[in-house]
Design a protein around this motif. Structure first.
Motif, PDB file in Angstrom:
ATOM      1  N   LEU A 111      50.790  -8.250  18.211  1.00 38.97           N
ATOM      2  CA  LEU A 111      50.000  -7.912  19.532  1.00 38.97           C
ATOM      3  C   LEU A 111      49.364  -6.504  18.811  1.00 38.97           C
ATOM      4  N   ALA A 112      49.642  -5.800  18.029  1.00 39.05           N
ATOM      5  CA  ALA A 112      48.810  -4.794  17.532  1.00 39.05           C
ATOM      6  C   ALA A 112      47.491  -5.435  17.114  1.00 39.05           C
ATOM      7  N   MET A 113      47.778  -6.218  16.118  1.00 48.24           N
ATOM      8  CA  MET A 113      46.800  -6.571  15.488  1.00 48.24           C
ATOM      9  C   MET A 113      45.595  -7.523  16.596  1.00 48.24           C
ATOM     10  N   ARG A 114      46.309  -8.107  17.489  1.00 43.33           N
ATOM     11  CA  ARG A 114      45.277  -8.884  18.427  1.00 43.33           C
ATOM     12  C   ARG A 114      44.509  -7.841  19.344  1.00 43.33           C
ATOM     13  N   LEU A 115      45.317  -6.596  19.651  1.00 46.22           N
ATOM     14  CA  LEU A 115      44.454  -5.635  20.305  1.00 46.22           C
ATOM     15  C   LEU A 115      43.236  -5.139  19.512  1.00 46.22           C
ATOM     16  N   THR A 116      43.765  -4.750  18.148  1.00 48.16           N
ATOM     17  CA  THR A 116      42.555  -4.696  17.189  1.00 48.16           C
ATOM     18  C   THR A 116      41.456  -5.283  17.163  1.00 48.16           C
ATOM     19  N   ALA A 117      41.959  -6.753  17.187  1.00 49.20           N
ATOM     20  CA  ALA A 117      40.713  -7.802  17.231  1.00 49.20           C
ATOM     21  C   ALA A 117      40.008  -7.930  18.370  1.00 49.20           C
ATOM     22  N   LEU A 118      40.513  -7.507  19.501  1.00 50.53           N
ATOM     23  CA  LEU A 118      39.452  -7.244  20.706  1.00 50.53           C
ATOM     24  C   LEU A 118      38.605  -6.313  20.691  1.00 50.53           C
ATOM     25  N   MET A 119      38.893  -5.328  19.677  1.00 49.23           N
ATOM     26  CA  MET A 119      37.674  -4.258  19.581  1.00 49.23           C
ATOM     27  C   MET A 119      36.483  -4.381  18.505  1.00 49.23           C
ATOM     28  N   CYS A 120      36.814  -5.486  17.822  1.00 54.52           N
ATOM     29  CA  CYS A 120      35.885  -5.679  16.820  1.00 54.52           C
ATOM     30  C   CYS A 120      34.964  -6.910  16.933  1.00 54.52           C
ATOM     31  N   PRO A 121      33.787  -6.835  16.043  1.00 51.65           N
ATOM     32  CA  PRO A 121      32.878  -7.972  16.278  1.00 51.65           C
ATOM     33  C   PRO A 121      33.144  -9.247  15.664  1.00 51.65           C
ATOM     34  N   LEU A 122      32.794 -10.616  16.375  1.00 53.11           N
ATOM     35  CA  LEU A 122      33.287 -11.693  15.687  1.00 53.11           C
ATOM     36  C   LEU A 122      34.660 -11.841  14.886  1.00 53.11           C
ATOM     37  N   ALA A 123      35.475 -11.298  15.729  1.00 54.95           N
ATOM     38  CA  ALA A 123      36.707 -11.728  15.294  1.00 54.95           C
ATOM     39  C   ALA A 123      37.152 -13.061  15.157  1.00 54.95           C
ATOM     40  N   LEU A 124      37.693 -13.245  14.207  1.00 55.29           N
ATOM     41  CA  LEU A 124      38.201 -14.474  13.701  1.00 55.29           C
ATOM     42  C   LEU A 124      39.899 -14.590  13.283  1.00 55.29           C
ATOM     43  N   GLU A 125      40.381 -14.989  14.291  1.00 57.75           N
ATOM     44  CA  GLU A 125      41.935 -14.947  14.472  1.00 57.75           C
ATOM     45  C   GLU A 125      42.548 -16.286  13.951  1.00 57.75           C
ATOM     46  N   ALA A 126      43.242 -16.208  12.778  1.00 61.11           N
ATOM     47  CA  ALA A 126      43.851 -17.431  12.090  1.00 61.11           C
ATOM     48  C   ALA A 126      45.171 -17.061  11.820  1.00 61.11           C
ATOM     49  N   SER A 127      46.418 -18.077  11.871  1.00 61.30           N
ATOM     50  CA  SER A 127      47.464 -17.759  10.990  1.00 61.30           C
ATOM     51  C   SER A 127      47.600 -18.803  10.141  1.00 61.30           C
ATOM     52  N   SER A 128      47.356 -20.213   9.982  1.00 62.71           N
ATOM     53  CA  SER A 128      47.483 -20.994   9.131  1.00 62.71           C
ATOM     54  C   SER A 128      45.972 -21.507   8.313  1.00 62.71           C
ATOM     55  N   ALA A 129      45.008 -20.784   8.383  1.00 65.95           N
ATOM     56  CA  ALA A 129      44.087 -21.149   7.632  1.00 65.95           C
ATOM     57  C   ALA A 129      44.076 -21.338   6.323  1.00 65.95           C
ATOM     58  N   THR A 130      43.197 -22.268   5.754  1.00 65.73           N
ATOM     59  CA  THR A 130      43.223 -22.308   4.250  1.00 65.73           C
ATOM     60  C   THR A 130      42.081 -21.449   3.708  1.00 65.73           C
ATOM     61  N   THR A 131      42.467 -21.250   2.347  1.00 68.14           N
ATOM     62  CA  THR A 131      41.265 -20.291   2.005  1.00 68.14           C
ATOM     63  C   THR A 131      39.812 -20.883   1.792  1.00 68.14           C
ATOM     64  N   ALA A 132      39.809 -21.943   1.713  1.00 69.45           N
ATOM     65  CA  ALA A 132      38.475 -22.553   1.621  1.00 69.45           C
ATOM     66  C   ALA A 132      37.783 -22.642   3.197  1.00 69.45           C
ATOM     67  N   SER A 133      38.602 -22.512   4.202  1.00 64.54           N
ATOM     68  CA  SER A 133      38.256 -22.610   5.450  1.00 64.54           C
ATOM     69  C   SER A 133      37.504 -20.957   5.775  1.00 64.54           C
ATOM     70  N   LEU A 134      38.319 -20.076   5.374  1.00 69.21           N
ATOM     71  CA  LEU A 134      37.944 -18.718   5.431  1.00 69.21           C
ATOM     72  C   LEU A 134      36.570 -18.534   4.482  1.00 69.21           C
TER      73      LEU A 134
END
Length: 430
Positions: A111-134
Motif C-alpha cells: 500500500l505504501a508503494m501504491r500510494l507513492t505510485a499515485l504521486m509519480c508520472p507514468l507509474a508502471l505497476e507490475a508484480s510478475s513482469a519479465t525483464t524483457a517486458s520492462l
C-alpha cells in the motif's frame, strides 16, 4: 504475498545556486492548465499553496500518512521527496531506488508503494513482469515510465533462483551513464543496439532479500506491522484516488517551475553522505532545498539516519571478517604460526571458521584466502631464535590490508539508532 491493497491498512554554464533560498528563486507554479477533479469531501488547492513547495510536500506526506502506518518520520520524508524527484528526471545524474521491505506480510509495504505510485508520472505497476517486458516499456512513446515492482521477493527471496537480468536493469538504470544492450531488426538484419536504462524504480518485498548492489543504490523503508493501537484510514481508490491525482498534478506543475534550478543546483551535504550515498540522497536533498521550509533539515536528517543504519546492518565480507579475526588473534604478538592462527580463529563461536568448508578452516585454505590480499605464509620462529621453524605470519605483513579494509568497531555498530525507530531518533545538527 498477502498484503494487498484491499486488505491492508495501515552545455551553457549558468550561475549555480548555493542554498535553499537561492534555489527557490524561480517562478511560482500555477495550475491554469491542469484539470483537477476532487472528491466532494476535499478542499481544492489554491494557486498560493501551489507556489509553496514545502506546503505541497507537507500535503503529499499527510495524504500518505492517512492510509498507512509508516515506521518513522524519516520514512515519510523519503517517500514524499522520492515521489517529487520522479517529476524532475531530466535534472538528475542518478535516481535512487526506493525499496519497501518488511519481515512479515501485512506490514503495509504494498500500500505504501501504491500510494507513492499515485504521486509519480507514468507509474508502471507490475508484480510478475519479465525483464524483457520492462526493457520494452522504456520505449513508451508517452515517456519513460516510473517502475513499481511488487513481490520482489519472488525474484530474490530464499526460494527464488535470482534474476541477474533484472538486477542488471535495476543497477544500470540508477544513473544516466547506465546502458543495456538489446537486438533490433534493422534492414532485415538483427543488430545490437545500445539503450539507456535510466529510469526511476521502486520495489516491495518480504525479508532482507535484495542483493547488495541494489541495496547500495536504494533508499530502504523497513515497514512493520502496526501496533494494536495504531489505526489508519482505509484507502479506497474510487474515493481517494482523485485527491492523489490532484497532488500528482501539483507536483508536476511545481516541478516544471523548478526544473532548471534543479539541474544546476549542487546542495551542501553532511560529511557522512558521500560517494554512493551522495548518488542516492543527492537528488532528494536537492528537492528538499528547492521546496524550502523544514524540508532541507528533514531530508538531511533522513539521509544521516539511513546511512548510519545501513552501515550498522552491513555485514562485512568474509575476507574482512578474516582480517578482523586475525588482528584479534595476534594480540600483542609479532609472529604467529599458521596452526595456532587457525585454532584461534576456529575457537570463536560467533565467527564462521569452525564450520568453514568440510573440516573447518585449515592452514591451506587460510593461505589461499590471504593470498587475495598479497599475504603469504613464511618460515618463522614464533617462540624465539631457539625455537622450532614453522610456517606462519608476521604482523607487519597485515598492516596494509588492515588499513585498506578496516572492520566496523562493535561499539559504533551497537550505538546506531535504527531509522525505523521513530521514538529514538535524535535530530543532528546539519
Amino acid at each position: 504475498m498477502s498484503d494487498t491493497l484491499d486488505d491492508e491498512r495501515a552545455g551553457t554554464v549558468v550561475e549555480t545556486a548555493t542554498g535553499p533560498e537561492d534555489a527557490k528563486a524561480v517562478s511560482p507554479a500555477t495550475l491554469d492548465t491542469v484539470d483537477i477533479q476532487l472528491p466532494p469531501d476535499e478542499t481544492p488547492p489554491t494557486d498560493a499553496a501551489i507556489s509553496d513547495g514545502a506546503e505541497l510536500l507537507d500535503r503529499v506526506l499527510a495524504f500518505m500518512r492517512r492510509f498507512v502506518i509508516l515506521p518513522s518520520e524519516d520514512a515519510g520524508t523519503a517517500m514524499a521527496l522520492w515521489a517529487a524527484h520522479t517529476h524532475l528526471m531530466s535534472a538528475w545524474e542518478t535516481t535512487p531506488r526506493l525499496a519497501f521491505l518488511s519481515a512479515e506480510p501485512g506490514s503495509g509495504k504494498s500500500l505504501a508503494m501504491r500510494l507513492t505510485a499515485l504521486m509519480c508520472p507514468l507509474a508502471l505497476e507490475a508484480s510478475s513482469a519479465t525483464t524483457a517486458s520492462l526493457v520494452r516499456a522504456l520505449d513508451d512513446p508517452e515517456g519513460r515510465p516510473t517502475y513499481f515492482i511488487d513481490e520482489i521477493d519472488t525474484k530474490y527471496g530464499p526460494k527464488a533462483k535470482g534474476d541477474e537480468d533484472l538486477r542488471c536493469l535495476i543497477n544500470a538504470g540508477h544513473g544516466t551513464n547506465g546502458f543495456i544492450m538489446r537486438t533490433e531488426l534493422v534492414n532485415n538484419q538483427w543488430q545490437p543496439v545500445k539503450m539507456s536504462a535510466f529510469a526511476a524504480m521502486a520495489m516491495a518485498g518480504i525479508g532482507n532479500i535484495l542483493p547488495d548492489t541494489i541495496l547500495t543504490r536504494s533508499v530502504v523503508v523497513k515497514m512493520r506491522k502496526p501496533l494494536p493501537n495504531q489505526k489508519a484510514e482505509r484507502y479506497r481508490q474510487r474515493v481517494h484516488g482523485k485527491l492523489g491525482e490532484a497532488l500528482r498534478a501539483e507536483l508536476a506543475a511545481w516541478a516544471d517551475q523548478v526544473r532548471e534550478g534543479a539541474a544546476q543546483f549542487w546542495p551542501t551535504l553532511p560529511d557522512s553522505i558521500a560517494d554512493r550515498d551522495e548518488d542516492v540522497w543527492g537528488p532528494l536533498i536537492v528537492v528538499a532545498d528547492l521546496a524550502g521550509g523544514l524540508w532541507p533539515d528533514r531530508a538531511r536528517q533522513a539521509a544521516i539516519s539511513a546511512v548510519k543504519t545501513a552501515k550498522a546492518n552491513n555485514k562485512p565480507s568474509l575476507g574482512v571478517q578474516l582480517l578482523t579475526g586475525i588482528r584479534e588473534a595476534f594480540g600483542v604478538k609479532d609472529l604467529i604460526s599458521s596452526r595456532e592462527l587457525v585454532d584461534v580463529l576456529s575457537a570463536d563461536e560467533e565467527a564462521p571458521w569452525g564450520s568453514f568448508g568440510r573440516k573447518g578452516l585449515e592452514p591451506r585454505a587460510l593461505a589461499e584466502m590471504l593470498a587475495e590480499y598479497d599475504i603469504q605464509p613464511r618460515p618463522i620462529r614464533p617462540n624465539g631464535s631457539t625455537g622450532s621453524m614453522v610456517r606462519g605470519y608476521r604482523r607487519e605483513d597485515f598492516r596494509d590490508a588492515w588499513e585498506r579494509h578496516p572492520s566496523p568497531i562493535k561499539s559504533d555498530v551497537t550505538s546506531v539508532t535504527p531509522v525505523t525507530d521513530e521514538e529514538a531518533v535524535t535530530k543532528p545538527e546539519c
